[in-house]
Write an enzyme that holds these catalytic residues in place. Sequence first.
Site, PDB file in Angstrom:
ATOM      1  N   GLU A  99       0.795  -1.238   0.000  1.00  0.00           N
ATOM      2  CA  GLU A  99       0.000   0.000   0.000  1.00  0.00           C
ATOM      3  C   GLU A  99       0.827   1.287   0.000  1.00  0.00           C
ATOM      4  O   GLU A  99       0.600   2.199   0.788  1.00  0.00           O
ATOM      5  CB  GLU A  99      -0.959  -0.015   1.201  1.00  0.00           C
ATOM      6  N   ASN A 134       1.956  -5.120  -3.105  1.00  0.00           N
ATOM      7  CA  ASN A 134       0.577  -5.441  -2.749  1.00  0.00           C
ATOM      8  C   ASN A 134      -0.232  -4.167  -2.525  1.00  0.00           C
ATOM      9  O   ASN A 134       0.245  -3.212  -1.894  1.00  0.00           O
ATOM     10  CB  ASN A 134       0.597  -6.276  -1.459  1.00  0.00           C
ATOM     11  N   HIS A 147     -10.519  -6.397  -1.396  1.00  0.00           N
ATOM     12  CA  HIS A 147     -11.466  -6.264  -0.281  1.00  0.00           C
ATOM     13  C   HIS A 147     -12.724  -5.619  -0.839  1.00  0.00           C
ATOM     14  O   HIS A 147     -12.736  -4.421  -1.158  1.00  0.00           O
ATOM     15  CB  HIS A 147     -10.875  -5.402   0.842  1.00  0.00           C
ATOM     16  N   GLU A 198      -6.161 -10.817  -0.910  1.00  0.00           N
ATOM     17  CA  GLU A 198      -6.906 -10.602   0.342  1.00  0.00           C
ATOM     18  C   GLU A 198      -8.422 -10.598   0.089  1.00  0.00           C
ATOM     19  O   GLU A 198      -9.168  -9.779   0.622  1.00  0.00           O
ATOM     20  CB  GLU A 198      -6.459  -9.294   1.012  1.00  0.00           C
ATOM     21  N   ASP A 200     -12.184 -10.759   0.123  1.00  0.00           N
ATOM     22  CA  ASP A 200     -13.369 -10.957   0.944  1.00  0.00           C
ATOM     23  C   ASP A 200     -14.464 -10.040   0.399  1.00  0.00           C
ATOM     24  O   ASP A 200     -14.173  -9.081  -0.309  1.00  0.00           O
ATOM     25  CB  ASP A 200     -13.133 -10.735   2.446  1.00  0.00           C
TER      26      ASP A 200
HETATM   27  O1  G3I Z   1      -2.677  -8.472  19.027  1.00  0.00           O
HETATM   28  C1  G3I Z   1      -3.193  -7.286  19.663  1.00  0.00           C
HETATM   29  C2  G3I Z   1      -3.706  -7.642  21.061  1.00  0.00           C
HETATM   30  O2  G3I Z   1      -2.601  -8.040  21.852  1.00  0.00           O
HETATM   31  C3  G3I Z   1      -4.394  -6.418  21.663  1.00  0.00           C
HETATM   32  O3  G3I Z   1      -4.946  -6.771  22.904  1.00  0.00           O
HETATM   33  C4  G3I Z   1      -5.502  -5.948  20.710  1.00  0.00           C
HETATM   34  C5  G3I Z   1      -6.243  -4.737  21.227  1.00  0.00           C
HETATM   35  O4  G3I Z   1      -5.423  -3.608  21.089  1.00  0.00           O
HETATM   36  O5  G3I Z   1      -4.907  -5.590  19.423  1.00  0.00           O
HETATM   37  C6  G3I Z   1      -4.325  -6.734  18.827  1.00  0.00           C
HETATM   38  O6  G3I Z   1      -3.762  -6.351  17.597  1.00  0.00           O
HETATM   39  C7  G3I Z   1      -4.731  -6.124  16.581  1.00  0.00           C
HETATM   40  C8  G3I Z   1      -4.416  -7.055  15.410  1.00  0.00           C
HETATM   41  O7  G3I Z   1      -5.279  -6.799  14.288  1.00  0.00           O
HETATM   42  C9  G3I Z   1      -4.578  -8.533  15.805  1.00  0.00           C
HETATM   43  O8  G3I Z   1      -5.937  -8.767  16.126  1.00  0.00           O
HETATM   44  C10 G3I Z   1      -4.591  -4.679  16.109  1.00  0.00           C
HETATM   45  O9  G3I Z   1      -5.033  -3.826  17.144  1.00  0.00           O
HETATM   46  C11 G3I Z   1      -5.444  -4.464  14.870  1.00  0.00           C
HETATM   47  O10 G3I Z   1      -5.181  -3.164  14.336  1.00  0.00           O
HETATM   48  C12 G3I Z   1      -5.066  -5.464  13.792  1.00  0.00           C
HETATM   49  O11 G3I Z   1      -5.923  -5.273  12.693  1.00  0.00           O
HETATM   50  C13 G3I Z   1      -5.423  -5.838  11.469  1.00  0.00           C
HETATM   51  C14 G3I Z   1      -5.294  -4.718  10.441  1.00  0.00           C
HETATM   52  O12 G3I Z   1      -4.833  -5.270   9.193  1.00  0.00           O
HETATM   53  C15 G3I Z   1      -4.308  -3.689  10.919  1.00  0.00           C
HETATM   54  O13 G3I Z   1      -4.452  -2.573  10.125  1.00  0.00           O
HETATM   55  C16 G3I Z   1      -6.405  -6.880  10.958  1.00  0.00           C
HETATM   56  O14 G3I Z   1      -6.438  -7.992  11.855  1.00  0.00           O
HETATM   57  C17 G3I Z   1      -5.980  -7.367   9.586  1.00  0.00           C
HETATM   58  O15 G3I Z   1      -6.980  -8.228   9.034  1.00  0.00           O
HETATM   59  C18 G3I Z   1      -5.779  -6.186   8.632  1.00  0.00           C
HETATM   60  O16 G3I Z   1      -5.285  -6.704   7.430  1.00  0.00           O
HETATM   61  C19 G3I Z   1      -4.936  -5.714   6.425  1.00  0.00           C
HETATM   62  C20 G3I Z   1      -3.760  -6.250   5.648  1.00  0.00           C
HETATM   63  O17 G3I Z   1      -2.686  -6.509   6.536  1.00  0.00           O
HETATM   64  C21 G3I Z   1      -3.356  -5.291   4.547  1.00  0.00           C
HETATM   65  N1  G3I Z   1      -4.502  -5.018   3.657  1.00  0.00           N
HETATM   66  C22 G3I Z   1      -5.669  -4.503   4.373  1.00  0.00           C
HETATM   67  C23 G3I Z   1      -6.110  -5.500   5.454  1.00  0.00           C
HETATM   68  C24 G3I Z   1      -7.348  -5.007   6.157  1.00  0.00           C
HETATM   69  O18 G3I Z   1      -7.085  -3.815   6.806  1.00  0.00           O
END
Ligand code: G3I
Length: 308
Positions: free
Chosen positions: A116, A160, A196, A226, A228
């Site tokens: 990105e 990507n 997405h 990715e 969905d």
């Molecule tokens: O692991 C921590 C946990 O320890 C903590 O308690 C909790 C609450 O703060 O946060 C947890 O981390 C989270 C992580 O997902 C794991 O669940 C992050 O806050 C959260 O921001 C993160 O979100 C991810 C997101 O990217 C980040 O921007 C999503 O799961 C993930 O599906 C999403 O994936 C992205 C791709 O990498 C790139 N393309 C877009 C896609 C969707 O945004």
Amino acid sequence: MGAAVAIAPLRNDPSYGQVLAREFTMVTAENAMKFGPIHPERARYAFTDADAIVDFAQANGMKIRGHALVWHQQVPSWLTDGGFSRDELLTILRDHIMTVAGRFSGKIAAWDVVNEAVEDPSRGGGLRRTVWSNTLGPQYLDMTFRWAREADPQARLFYNEYGGEGLGPKSDAVYALVRESVGRGVPVQGVGLQMHLNLDSPPNVQGIAANIQRLTALGLEVQITELDVRIREPITGDKLAAQARVYRDVAQACMAVQKCAAIILWGFTDRHSWIPGFFPGFGGGSIFDAAYQPKPAYLSLAQALGGR
Ligand code: G3I
């Protein structure tokens, strides 16, 4: 055919790993290999979760996509707040790539090397302003790809992106970026189209097919990285049928081009999905429901791929 894997359900929900291994041949670490999770302090790497996903994939004969060496999100505060000079940040980034890509060298089929980097047209387009581009300039892209190649001679190296799946200003910018990179001899080998999708605004499949065609005409591989299709609640039978058609259409667009080499879903079950947390009022984006039952999209995808 692959799916993004979250470490928590892989550890805590036996059905998650069973369905994943049964239905897919490739995994992407949803979060475990990102800068913040894997490099939480300047002098400390945290490989436990990434190793668990790699071990699971290898134990089940599955290929692995690495995601993502350089991105502007999930970057740890020690880095974003570090006030590093250009030289310091170059050293940090090179060490990160050599350490992370080096650790998994030989095990990764494809890396999302840069994720990105192109700004949305609605925000002016061009190179996204991030800690990387602001401090290192646009050269960070070439350097990142070259370091990734040095760290892992085998992995296919991908750029990507989201929002650049069909034809339009963002996909034009991505096309120009990779065409120029290839022209400079930068080891970019593929483009990941994240895909997405929102059922409220189904994609222009002809545009996606044309974009895949022009990217592969550069000699690049394309992967749907990715996929969905989120649904605005309430989820109804009609919406599930429409979702199935979108999954089918995207798969057929990829299958029509020989160098469209993989389709990876961003999660495979509604039980564990990023969508509700990021898009309140939306859900149901996956091909299995929360009870791991196949949805119409599962069947339409299987038929598009030439399965049952
Ligand atoms: O692991 C921590 C946990 O320890 C903590 O308690 C909790 C609450 O703060 O946060 C947890 O981390 C989270 C992580 O997902 C794991 O669940 C992050 O806050 C959260 O921001 C993160 O979100 C991810 C997101 O990217 C980040 O921007 C999503 O799961 C993930 O599906 C999403 O994936 C992205 C791709 O990498 C790139 N393309 C877009 C896609 C969707 O945004």
